[in-house]
Design an enzyme around this catalytic site. Sequence first.
Site, PDB file in Angstrom:
ATOM      1  N   ASN A 110      24.564  39.660 -42.986  1.00 19.73           N
ATOM      2  CA  ASN A 110      23.704  38.565 -42.523  1.00 19.73           C
ATOM      3  C   ASN A 110      24.535  37.295 -42.312  1.00 19.73           C
ATOM      4  OD1 ASN A 110      20.702  39.494 -42.724  1.00 19.73           O
ATOM      5  ND2 ASN A 110      21.692  40.272 -44.581  1.00 19.73           N
ATOM      6  N   GLU A 124      23.977  40.390 -38.417  1.00 20.71           N
ATOM      7  CA  GLU A 124      22.544  40.182 -38.248  1.00 20.71           C
ATOM      8  C   GLU A 124      22.266  38.686 -38.109  1.00 20.71           C
ATOM      9  OE1 GLU A 124      20.100  42.067 -41.107  1.00 20.71           O
ATOM     10  OE2 GLU A 124      20.941  44.075 -40.782  1.00 20.71           O
ATOM     11  N   GLU A 147      22.823  47.694 -45.271  1.00 20.68           N
ATOM     12  CA  GLU A 147      22.809  46.231 -45.124  1.00 20.68           C
ATOM     13  C   GLU A 147      23.347  45.621 -46.421  1.00 20.68           C
ATOM     14  OE1 GLU A 147      19.807  42.414 -44.399  1.00 20.68           O
ATOM     15  OE2 GLU A 147      19.007  44.456 -44.391  1.00 20.68           O
ATOM     16  N   GLU A 159      12.375  47.384 -41.370  1.00 23.75           N
ATOM     17  CA  GLU A 159      12.697  46.944 -42.733  1.00 23.75           C
ATOM     18  C   GLU A 159      11.466  47.080 -43.622  1.00 23.75           C
ATOM     19  OE1 GLU A 159      15.897  43.463 -42.796  1.00 23.75           O
ATOM     20  OE2 GLU A 159      14.136  42.869 -41.641  1.00 23.75           O
ATOM     21  N   ASP A 193      17.511  39.930 -36.611  1.00 23.78           N
ATOM     22  CA  ASP A 193      16.770  40.172 -37.853  1.00 23.78           C
ATOM     23  C   ASP A 193      15.390  39.520 -37.786  1.00 23.78           C
ATOM     24  OD1 ASP A 193      16.313  41.161 -40.336  1.00 23.78           O
ATOM     25  OD2 ASP A 193      17.479  39.646 -41.401  1.00 23.78           O
TER      26      ASP A 193
END
Length: 837
Positions: free
Chosen positions: A666, A698, A606, A785, A728
Amino acid sequence: MLINFLSDPGALNAVQGEHDTFLVLVSWLVALAASYAGLDIIKLVRKGSNPLWRLGWLFAGASAMGLGIWSMHFIGMHAYQLDFPVSHAPGLTLISIVPAILGSFGVMVALSHERPPHRALLLAGVGLGAGIGLMHYSGMAAMRMPAELHHAPGLFVVSLLVAVGLGMSCVYAYRLCQHEWGIKRARTCAFIAALCFATAVCGMHYVAMQAAWFVPTPDAVAPSVSPASHWIIFLISGAAVLTAILALVATRVQRRLHDSERHEHMTQTRLLEVISALQDSVILLDEQARIRLCNAAFERLMGLSSQQLEGMSVSQLDYAEEGRELSQHIRQALEKKGEWSGMITALDANGEGFPAWLSVSRVTYADSKDRDYVALLSDRSKEQQAQERIRHLAYHDILTELPNRRALQERLTGLGSSRTLAHPFAFLALFDIDRFKVLNDSMGQDIGDELLRQLGGRLQQWAEAEWLVARLDGNEFALVGTLASRDAPSAEQETMRLIDEIVASLTAGYLLKGHPYPCRLNVGVLIFQPLDREATQQLFKRAGLALLEAKRQRDGKPRLFRQAQEDELEERLSLERELRLAIDHDELCLYLQPQVNEAGNIIGAEALVRWQHPERGMISPGHFIPIAEETGLILPLGHWVIQEGCRVLGEWRNIPALQGLQLSLNVSVRQFQQPDFADQVLSVIQQHDVPPERLTLELTESLLLSDPDGTIEKMQQLQRAGISFALDDFGTGYSSLAYLKVLPLDTLKIDIAFVRDLALGMQATPIAATIIALAQSLGLRVVAEGVETDDQRLVLAQLGCHIYQGFLFGRPLPVDAFLHTIVEDDPAADHASLPHK
């Protein structure tokens, strides 16, 4: 007068003479000059008011025209050369002038009227033609010669028709020109008509002469040319022209005299009328300040007539406050400069004062050494009232009649500049009506205005205690008061006590159109020391920060300004300004945190944005991302992340050890909502030659609530290109499971909040189990996560989650460090193929 007609001139050996061309031209010019002189008098006749005076000018003009016609005829007769001697009977020759004068008089009478009827014009034209014809044939009858005079019938009739026709054209030409151009161009009209007139006279004369035939007697002898005849011709023509010139000169002189008298009369009369009509007082004074002339406005002001005021000295009048000193000051200024002007307090007949503008100037005459002075007194009461009204509107709110922001700022500035202030501390309170927009929207703006008026009225009561109140704008009010305390702690306690008392009075029940309304206020308070002379903008800013905190808390409690609030604001503004520069100057960088499978192998990463500040060092995303979202900088920031992430993926394509890795980026809600977001992503992918199946975007659950249909459409467009999507922080929002079912997702990410408590045996385990089960039922991958311990990993593995991300497997690293970590774990990787910055 017997006229003999001859049908066959050859039968009697009749002869005709020849014309002298020069004399023909002279005759026409004489007729033109005389007719112009006569017609030019018409304008003078119109201006006359005395009937005898008008009649005299009519006869003068007719005489000039008649003499010109007769002179033209006489010269024309002498221009006609025969083969035998010719003389003229004096009596009959002189009598022939009469028809010409009478015909001209008729024309003058008709044209002297403003709008003569057509009948009068026709009669005048016929009379003029008849007079010309009668004059001509009378003059022909006065000829004495050894021959008999005969006339050809056809040309005889034609000559009369020419005389009458051209006479009528002369009259109508003058009338038509006058109708088009008016009296101001009367001279042009007279000249055009004179051309027609001279043409009529000459045309008739020479046509008639062409009709004349002479039968000589046997004793006729050749004529002897007498020089005296030429002198007679020039004498007559000169006399006619001189008469015309004298008539023109007389008309010019008379017009000048008339215009001068009229102008003088008009100037004096109208000047008095204009002065009398002025609303301002006008006074003409002599050198001893005695009144020579004044208008009606000054009479009304003093309550006296002009007869009473004339000759009176200004010192005898109470025209202004402290009039003696003012008069002395004006006299000194007049002696030096010749003029004075300024605002005074004038007095009317009742002794009441009013503001006025007085100007006095010296009058110097061109034809005299006398000097007078003219004074103009203008009442400025209305102007002053208008200025006061404008000033009131500039410093007061129209709705509540309270002072406005500008007035309060100036009063605060004056408060700070006062060195004799007895109170060392003061407070500035800002009031904001809570949920005022809801009241306006639900009950109407007139109800909201009524609440503002009532609140303003209550605030006005505190202004009576020598405090400052104001309506700043909208539903925001301000109150400034002084404190009796001498130290800061006591001042704070006193302020809060006063504020509670003020708020209680301002929030007591309101009646709006007969209905009670529970008014609540948000209050921000600043305590300051006036002697510090801080800028009013600074005071309002600090009080506004306190009010902003009160509105944020929404508990109805007043909030005092604290320095930390201003420091925080300045810090945020500074960070915003520096973030703009950071995006443009490559101060941002990507850190990659690995994602591993159950065997511990890295399958992706990520991308997390970091800010390497040149002075502050590394700045956490949690510190600058909220600022970026509030200010709109999240758009260029998000675009940079996509651009940089795709660049990294493009480099991985050429490295065998990295070709299978998935990179997650993201995307913020605001960025995804841009209409061209999908096109932007596809353009960047094409630019860096990125395999789209290796890119994961995400999204957060809040995106689903804002625009679910638009979100699904963009996701489907990008998914068709091969891009994957992950949801997410799943479980922390309020997204509908119905939307989750139709979203084109590939991955669910369990939020760190649930993973952190897994090993503690709390409710996080069943929630995580539910998320995993839901993802499996939808055919989605699950990524956990924030995995930091092996116990957390074991619980997740037992629940069916086999992809992890967290400190247990690696912290976020710069791109180069992340690549070297992968290479170290894979001895078969080619180190030389790694990119170097």
